[in-house]
Design a protein around this motif. Structure first.
Motif, mmCIF file in Angstrom:
data_model
loop_
_atom_site.group_PDB
_atom_site.id
_atom_site.type_symbol
_atom_site.label_atom_id
_atom_site.label_comp_id
_atom_site.label_asym_id
_atom_site.label_seq_id
_atom_site.Cartn_x
_atom_site.Cartn_y
_atom_site.Cartn_z
ATOM 1 N N ALA A 10 -12.694 -17.579 -35.711
ATOM 2 C CA ALA A 10 -14.145 -17.760 -35.803
ATOM 3 C C ALA A 10 -14.517 -19.243 -35.809
ATOM 4 O O ALA A 10 -15.493 -19.649 -35.168
ATOM 5 C CB ALA A 10 -14.687 -17.066 -37.049
ATOM 6 N N LEU A 11 -13.741 -20.060 -36.507
ATOM 7 C CA LEU A 11 -14.016 -21.501 -36.538
ATOM 8 C C LEU A 11 -13.860 -22.129 -35.149
ATOM 9 O O LEU A 11 -14.645 -22.996 -34.751
ATOM 10 C CB LEU A 11 -13.109 -22.197 -37.548
ATOM 11 N N LEU A 12 -12.860 -21.679 -34.389
ATOM 12 C CA LEU A 12 -12.658 -22.208 -33.039
ATOM 13 C C LEU A 12 -13.767 -21.760 -32.093
ATOM 14 O O LEU A 12 -14.240 -22.546 -31.261
ATOM 15 C CB LEU A 12 -11.284 -21.801 -32.506
ATOM 16 N N GLY A 49 -38.643 -26.380 -30.122
ATOM 17 C CA GLY A 49 -38.793 -25.601 -31.349
ATOM 18 C C GLY A 49 -38.283 -24.175 -31.259
ATOM 19 O O GLY A 49 -38.328 -23.440 -32.244
ATOM 20 N N THR A 50 -37.787 -23.790 -30.106
ATOM 21 C CA THR A 50 -37.210 -22.463 -29.959
ATOM 22 C C THR A 50 -35.949 -22.365 -30.804
ATOM 23 O O THR A 50 -35.146 -23.300 -30.849
ATOM 24 C CB THR A 50 -36.865 -22.186 -28.481
ATOM 25 N N ILE A 51 -35.780 -21.232 -31.466
ATOM 26 C CA ILE A 51 -34.638 -21.034 -32.349
ATOM 27 C C ILE A 51 -33.749 -19.926 -31.798
ATOM 28 O O ILE A 51 -34.221 -18.833 -31.489
ATOM 29 C CB ILE A 51 -35.099 -20.706 -33.782
ATOM 30 N N HIS A 52 -32.467 -20.254 -31.681
ATOM 31 C CA HIS A 52 -31.455 -19.308 -31.237
ATOM 32 C C HIS A 52 -30.494 -19.074 -32.392
ATOM 33 O O HIS A 52 -30.115 -20.015 -33.083
ATOM 34 C CB HIS A 52 -30.654 -19.891 -30.068
ATOM 35 N N ILE A 53 -30.098 -17.823 -32.569
ATOM 36 C CA ILE A 53 -29.028 -17.502 -33.511
ATOM 37 C C ILE A 53 -27.851 -17.007 -32.690
ATOM 38 O O ILE A 53 -28.017 -16.173 -31.795
ATOM 39 C CB ILE A 53 -29.453 -16.461 -34.560
ATOM 40 N N VAL A 54 -26.677 -17.548 -33.000
ATOM 41 C CA VAL A 54 -25.442 -17.118 -32.348
ATOM 42 C C VAL A 54 -24.556 -16.496 -33.424
ATOM 43 O O VAL A 54 -24.176 -17.165 -34.385
ATOM 44 C CB VAL A 54 -24.722 -18.296 -31.659
ATOM 45 N N GLU A 55 -24.278 -15.227 -33.241
ATOM 46 C CA GLU A 55 -23.424 -14.479 -34.159
ATOM 47 C C GLU A 55 -22.012 -14.493 -33.595
ATOM 48 O O GLU A 55 -21.792 -14.107 -32.448
ATOM 49 C CB GLU A 55 -23.961 -13.050 -34.296
ATOM 50 N N ALA A 82 -21.128 -14.825 -29.710
ATOM 51 C CA ALA A 82 -20.073 -15.685 -29.178
ATOM 52 C C ALA A 82 -18.746 -15.031 -29.528
ATOM 53 O O ALA A 82 -18.515 -14.668 -30.695
ATOM 54 C CB ALA A 82 -20.151 -17.093 -29.757
ATOM 55 N N VAL A 83 -17.911 -14.859 -28.509
ATOM 56 C CA VAL A 83 -16.636 -14.163 -28.661
ATOM 57 C C VAL A 83 -15.545 -14.926 -27.921
ATOM 58 O O VAL A 83 -15.827 -15.842 -27.150
ATOM 59 C CB VAL A 83 -16.731 -12.718 -28.107
ATOM 60 N N THR A 84 -14.297 -14.500 -28.131
ATOM 61 C CA THR A 84 -13.183 -15.066 -27.379
ATOM 62 C C THR A 84 -13.057 -14.347 -26.043
ATOM 63 O O THR A 84 -13.619 -13.261 -25.852
ATOM 64 C CB THR A 84 -11.844 -14.921 -28.123
ATOM 65 N N GLN A 85 -12.278 -14.922 -25.156
ATOM 66 C CA GLN A 85 -12.061 -14.290 -23.858
ATOM 67 C C GLN A 85 -11.274 -12.986 -23.991
ATOM 68 O O GLN A 85 -11.265 -12.172 -23.069
ATOM 69 C CB GLN A 85 -11.354 -15.238 -22.904
ATOM 70 N N VAL A 100 -18.812 -16.694 -24.171
ATOM 71 C CA VAL A 100 -17.366 -16.676 -24.369
ATOM 72 C C VAL A 100 -16.956 -18.104 -24.689
ATOM 73 O O VAL A 100 -17.311 -19.034 -23.950
ATOM 74 C CB VAL A 100 -16.615 -16.140 -23.135
ATOM 75 N N ALA A 101 -16.242 -18.281 -25.799
ATOM 76 C CA ALA A 101 -15.922 -19.625 -26.271
ATOM 77 C C ALA A 101 -14.478 -19.740 -26.707
ATOM 78 O O ALA A 101 -13.844 -18.759 -27.094
ATOM 79 C CB ALA A 101 -16.842 -19.998 -27.438
ATOM 80 N N ASP A 102 -13.983 -20.968 -26.644
ATOM 81 C CA ASP A 102 -12.707 -21.329 -27.259
ATOM 82 C C ASP A 102 -12.953 -22.637 -27.994
ATOM 83 O O ASP A 102 -14.088 -23.068 -28.142
ATOM 84 C CB ASP A 102 -11.581 -21.421 -26.222
#
Length: 149
Positions: A10-12, A49-55, A82-85, A100-102
Protein backbone atom coordinates in the motif's frame (compact mmCIF):
# COMPACT_ATOMS: atom_id res chain seq x y z
CA UNK A 1 1.24 10.17 6.70
CA UNK A 2 1.95 6.48 7.34
CA UNK A 3 0.81 5.40 10.76
CA UNK A 4 1.88 1.76 10.75
CA UNK A 5 -1.44 0.36 9.53
CA UNK A 6 -0.47 0.37 5.84
CA UNK A 7 1.16 -2.64 4.21
CA UNK A 8 4.43 -2.23 2.33
CA UNK A 9 2.49 -2.74 -0.92
CA UNK A 10 0.00 0.00 0.00
CA UNK A 11 2.85 2.41 0.79
CA UNK A 12 4.46 1.73 -2.61
CA UNK A 13 1.14 2.22 -4.42
CA UNK A 14 0.66 5.51 -2.56
CA UNK A 15 4.15 6.67 -3.49
CA UNK A 16 3.66 5.98 -7.20
CA UNK A 17 0.14 7.38 -7.30
CA UNK A 18 1.21 10.56 -5.51
CA UNK A 19 4.15 11.02 -7.90
CA UNK A 20 1.76 10.75 -10.83
CA UNK A 21 -0.75 13.15 -9.27
CA UNK A 22 2.05 15.63 -8.56
CA UNK A 23 3.08 15.52 -12.23
CA UNK A 24 -0.52 16.38 -13.07
CA UNK A 25 -0.38 19.43 -10.80
CA UNK A 26 -2.18 18.10 -7.73
CA UNK A 27 -1.16 18.69 -4.13
CA UNK A 28 -1.67 15.50 -2.14
CA UNK A 29 -1.91 14.40 1.43
CA UNK A 30 -2.25 10.88 2.81
CA UNK A 31 -4.37 9.48 5.61
CA UNK A 32 -6.61 12.55 5.88
CA UNK A 33 -9.41 12.30 8.39
CA UNK A 34 -12.62 13.39 6.66
CA UNK A 35 -15.49 15.29 8.31
CA UNK A 36 -17.35 12.02 8.99
CA UNK A 37 -14.31 10.58 10.81
CA UNK A 38 -13.29 8.17 8.03
CA UNK A 39 -9.70 8.28 6.85
CA UNK A 40 -8.96 8.72 3.12
CA UNK A 41 -5.81 7.09 1.77
CA UNK A 42 -4.91 9.96 -0.59
CA UNK A 43 -6.67 13.29 -1.00
CA UNK A 44 -5.55 15.26 -4.04
CA UNK A 45 -6.30 18.93 -4.50
CA UNK A 46 -6.30 20.45 -7.99
CA UNK A 47 -5.46 24.07 -8.70
CA UNK A 48 -9.13 24.84 -9.33
CA UNK A 49 -10.19 23.45 -5.94
CA UNK A 50 -11.42 20.13 -7.26
CA UNK A 51 -10.91 17.35 -4.73
CA UNK A 52 -10.04 13.78 -5.65
CA UNK A 53 -9.91 10.86 -3.25
CA UNK A 54 -7.77 7.88 -4.18
CA UNK A 55 -8.50 4.70 -2.28
CA UNK A 56 -5.58 2.27 -2.25
CA UNK A 57 -6.29 -1.44 -2.56
CA UNK A 58 -3.23 -3.64 -2.12
CA UNK A 59 -4.94 -7.00 -2.67
CA UNK A 60 -8.21 -8.69 -3.55
CA UNK A 61 -8.78 -9.40 0.15
CA UNK A 62 -8.21 -5.73 0.97
CA UNK A 63 -10.81 -4.70 -1.62
CA UNK A 64 -13.38 -7.31 -0.64
CA UNK A 65 -13.14 -6.53 3.07
CA UNK A 66 -13.69 -2.80 2.54
CA UNK A 67 -17.28 -1.62 2.73
CA UNK A 68 -16.59 2.02 3.57
CA UNK A 69 -15.29 3.32 0.23
CA UNK A 70 -18.73 4.36 -1.16
CA UNK A 71 -18.99 6.82 1.76
CA UNK A 72 -16.01 8.76 0.38
CA UNK A 73 -18.03 10.07 -2.59
CA UNK A 74 -19.72 12.75 -0.51
CA UNK A 75 -16.27 14.17 0.37
CA UNK A 76 -14.83 14.52 -3.13
CA UNK A 77 -15.53 15.49 -6.72
CA UNK A 78 -13.80 12.39 -8.10
CA UNK A 79 -13.15 8.97 -6.55
CA UNK A 80 -10.53 6.54 -7.86
CA UNK A 81 -8.88 3.32 -6.81
CA UNK A 82 -5.13 2.79 -7.02
CA UNK A 83 -3.97 -0.81 -7.33
CA UNK A 84 -0.94 -2.84 -8.38
CA UNK A 85 -0.60 -4.34 -11.83
CA UNK A 86 -1.26 -7.75 -10.24
CA UNK A 87 -4.77 -6.83 -9.09
CA UNK A 88 -7.56 -8.34 -11.20
CA UNK A 89 -9.04 -5.17 -12.68
CA UNK A 90 -12.43 -6.68 -13.48
CA UNK A 91 -13.38 -6.66 -9.77
CA UNK A 92 -12.90 -2.90 -9.45
CA UNK A 93 -16.06 -0.75 -9.52
CA UNK A 94 -16.83 0.70 -12.95
CA UNK A 95 -18.21 3.93 -11.46
CA UNK A 96 -14.83 4.99 -10.05
CA UNK A 97 -11.51 5.92 -11.61
CA UNK A 98 -8.78 3.32 -11.85
CA UNK A 99 -5.05 3.88 -11.39
CA UNK A 100 -2.35 1.23 -11.63
CA UNK A 101 0.72 2.18 -9.60
CA UNK A 102 4.07 0.95 -8.39
CA UNK A 103 6.75 2.64 -6.30
CA UNK A 104 7.92 4.82 -9.19
CA UNK A 105 4.80 6.08 -10.90
CA UNK A 106 1.31 5.32 -12.10
CA UNK A 107 -0.99 5.22 -15.09
CA UNK A 108 -4.65 6.18 -15.18
CA UNK A 109 -6.60 3.37 -16.82
CA UNK A 110 -9.99 4.98 -16.28
CA UNK A 111 -10.80 8.58 -15.40
CA UNK A 112 -12.99 9.08 -12.36
CA UNK A 113 -16.48 10.35 -13.11
CA UNK A 114 -17.36 13.75 -11.72
CA UNK A 115 -19.86 14.12 -8.87
CA UNK A 116 -19.65 17.61 -7.43
CA UNK A 117 -19.82 17.83 -3.68
CA UNK A 118 -21.70 20.49 -1.75
CA UNK A 119 -20.04 23.81 -0.94
CA UNK A 120 -20.18 23.19 2.81
CA UNK A 121 -18.52 19.79 2.44
CA UNK A 122 -15.86 21.26 0.11
CA UNK A 123 -15.04 23.91 2.70
CA UNK A 124 -14.81 21.33 5.48
CA UNK A 125 -12.50 19.05 3.47
CA UNK A 126 -10.32 21.97 2.31
CA UNK A 127 -9.91 23.17 5.89
CA UNK A 128 -8.94 19.66 7.05
CA UNK A 129 -6.49 19.38 4.15
CA UNK A 130 -4.89 22.73 4.98
CA UNK A 131 -4.66 22.09 8.71
CA UNK A 132 -3.25 18.58 8.28
CA UNK A 133 -0.65 19.78 5.77
CA UNK A 134 0.39 22.70 7.98
CA UNK A 135 0.54 20.51 11.11
CA UNK A 136 2.67 17.90 9.33
CA UNK A 137 5.07 20.55 8.05
CA UNK A 138 5.30 22.02 11.54
CA UNK A 139 6.11 18.57 12.97
CA UNK A 140 8.91 18.16 10.44
CA UNK A 141 10.42 21.46 11.51
CA UNK A 142 9.67 21.05 15.23
CA UNK A 143 9.15 17.38 16.16
CA UNK A 144 8.92 18.23 19.83
CA UNK A 145 5.96 20.57 19.38
CA UNK A 146 3.48 17.85 20.33
CA UNK A 147 1.15 18.43 17.39
CA UNK A 148 -1.00 15.51 16.29
CA UNK A 149 -2.34 15.13 12.76
Amino acid sequence: MPDGRQSETALLIARGARRHLRQLGFATITELILPDGRRADIVALAGDGTIHIVEIKSSVADFRSDTKWPDYRVHCDHLSFAVTQDMPLDIMPQDAGLIVADAYGAAVLRDAPSHRMSGATRRAVLLRFAHAAADRLHLQEDPESGLLS
